[in-house]
Write a protein that holds these residues in place. Structure first.
Motif, mmCIF file in Angstrom:
data_model
loop_
_atom_site.group_PDB
_atom_site.id
_atom_site.type_symbol
_atom_site.label_atom_id
_atom_site.label_comp_id
_atom_site.label_asym_id
_atom_site.label_seq_id
_atom_site.Cartn_x
_atom_site.Cartn_y
_atom_site.Cartn_z
ATOM 1 N N GLU A 20 -40.222 7.553 27.761
ATOM 2 C CA GLU A 20 -39.602 8.210 28.917
ATOM 3 C C GLU A 20 -38.525 7.366 29.601
ATOM 4 O O GLU A 20 -37.503 7.902 30.014
ATOM 5 N N LEU A 21 -38.753 6.066 29.720
ATOM 6 C CA LEU A 21 -37.790 5.210 30.411
ATOM 7 C C LEU A 21 -36.986 4.316 29.473
ATOM 8 O O LEU A 21 -36.113 3.581 29.915
ATOM 9 N N LEU A 75 -33.135 11.309 28.892
ATOM 10 C CA LEU A 75 -32.686 12.351 29.821
ATOM 11 C C LEU A 75 -33.482 13.646 29.699
ATOM 12 O O LEU A 75 -33.413 14.494 30.585
ATOM 13 N N ASN A 76 -34.248 13.805 28.623
ATOM 14 C CA ASN A 76 -35.148 14.950 28.521
ATOM 15 C C ASN A 76 -36.406 14.758 29.368
ATOM 16 O O ASN A 76 -37.156 15.701 29.580
ATOM 17 N N GLU A 77 -36.653 13.532 29.802
ATOM 18 C CA GLU A 77 -37.854 13.203 30.566
ATOM 19 C C GLU A 77 -37.557 12.774 32.003
ATOM 20 O O GLU A 77 -38.321 13.058 32.909
ATOM 21 N N VAL A 78 -36.467 12.054 32.198
ATOM 22 C CA VAL A 78 -36.163 11.432 33.484
ATOM 23 C C VAL A 78 -34.743 11.809 33.876
ATOM 24 O O VAL A 78 -33.790 11.512 33.154
ATOM 25 N N GLN A 79 -34.607 12.443 35.024
ATOM 26 C CA GLN A 79 -33.275 12.822 35.488
ATOM 27 C C GLN A 79 -32.514 11.625 36.045
ATOM 28 O O GLN A 79 -31.331 11.461 35.815
ATOM 29 N N ASP A 80 -33.233 10.761 36.773
ATOM 30 C CA ASP A 80 -32.582 9.619 37.392
ATOM 31 C C ASP A 80 -33.644 8.594 37.763
ATOM 32 O O ASP A 80 -34.822 8.917 37.852
ATOM 33 N N TYR A 81 -33.235 7.362 37.963
ATOM 34 C CA TYR A 81 -34.148 6.335 38.454
ATOM 35 C C TYR A 81 -33.373 5.413 39.378
ATOM 36 O O TYR A 81 -32.136 5.352 39.337
ATOM 37 N N LYS A 82 -34.117 4.711 40.202
ATOM 38 C CA LYS A 82 -33.495 3.816 41.173
ATOM 39 C C LYS A 82 -34.531 2.781 41.588
ATOM 40 O O LYS A 82 -35.686 3.114 41.828
#
Length: 135
Positions: A20-21, A75-82
């Motif tokens: 996922e990441l 991008l199929n799992e996580v739209q964005d991270y911060k």
């Protein structure tokens, strides 16, 4: 035993962090350490008849000093991270334009914000054998 279940959940976490990441499994295994905190029994409705009803294993992952992790989200799992601090995350929760999964908000409000202050020494909060119900 609980220990074998925690080991299995840790193995799954390593796999999911990669999937996922995009954090390579080799880095996760060598650059830090997982700390098992507790388990939660969680249930949340979604669209009828679907929803979530599960027991989740909660871990912190602490990097060794001087180590970094590669993060390349799928991008199929996580739209964005911060990367955020506690205050920033609390403010983000107040922004109605931002979307979070219900379980993440529940865990943060029930546990994470308290645990955050104990990151230097997790001994008082890790290895809790109970199942905490967040229903």
């Amino acid at each position: 035993t609980l220990e074998s279940k925690v080991d299995g959940a840790r193995t799954a976490a390593i796999r999911k962090l990669d999937q996922e990441l995009g954090i390579p499994q080799q880095q996760t295994k060598k650059h830090g350490q997982f700390h098992f905190l507790n388990r939660i029994h969680y249930m949340a409705p979604s669209n009828e008849p679907w929803g979530e009803h599960e027991i989740d294993y909660i871990f912190f992952y602490k990097l060794n000093k001087g180590q970094d992790l590669t993060v390349q989200p799928n991008l199929n799992e996580v739209q964005d991270y911060k990367w955020v601090n506690k205050n920033t995350l609390q403010e983000m929760f107040k922004d109605s334009n931002l979307k979070f999964t219900p379980w993440f908000k529940l865990i943060c409000e029930s546990y994470l914000f308290e645990w955050w202050g104990k990151l230097d020494d997790l001994s008082s909060v890790e290895n809790d054998r109970r199942i905490h119900r967040l229903l």
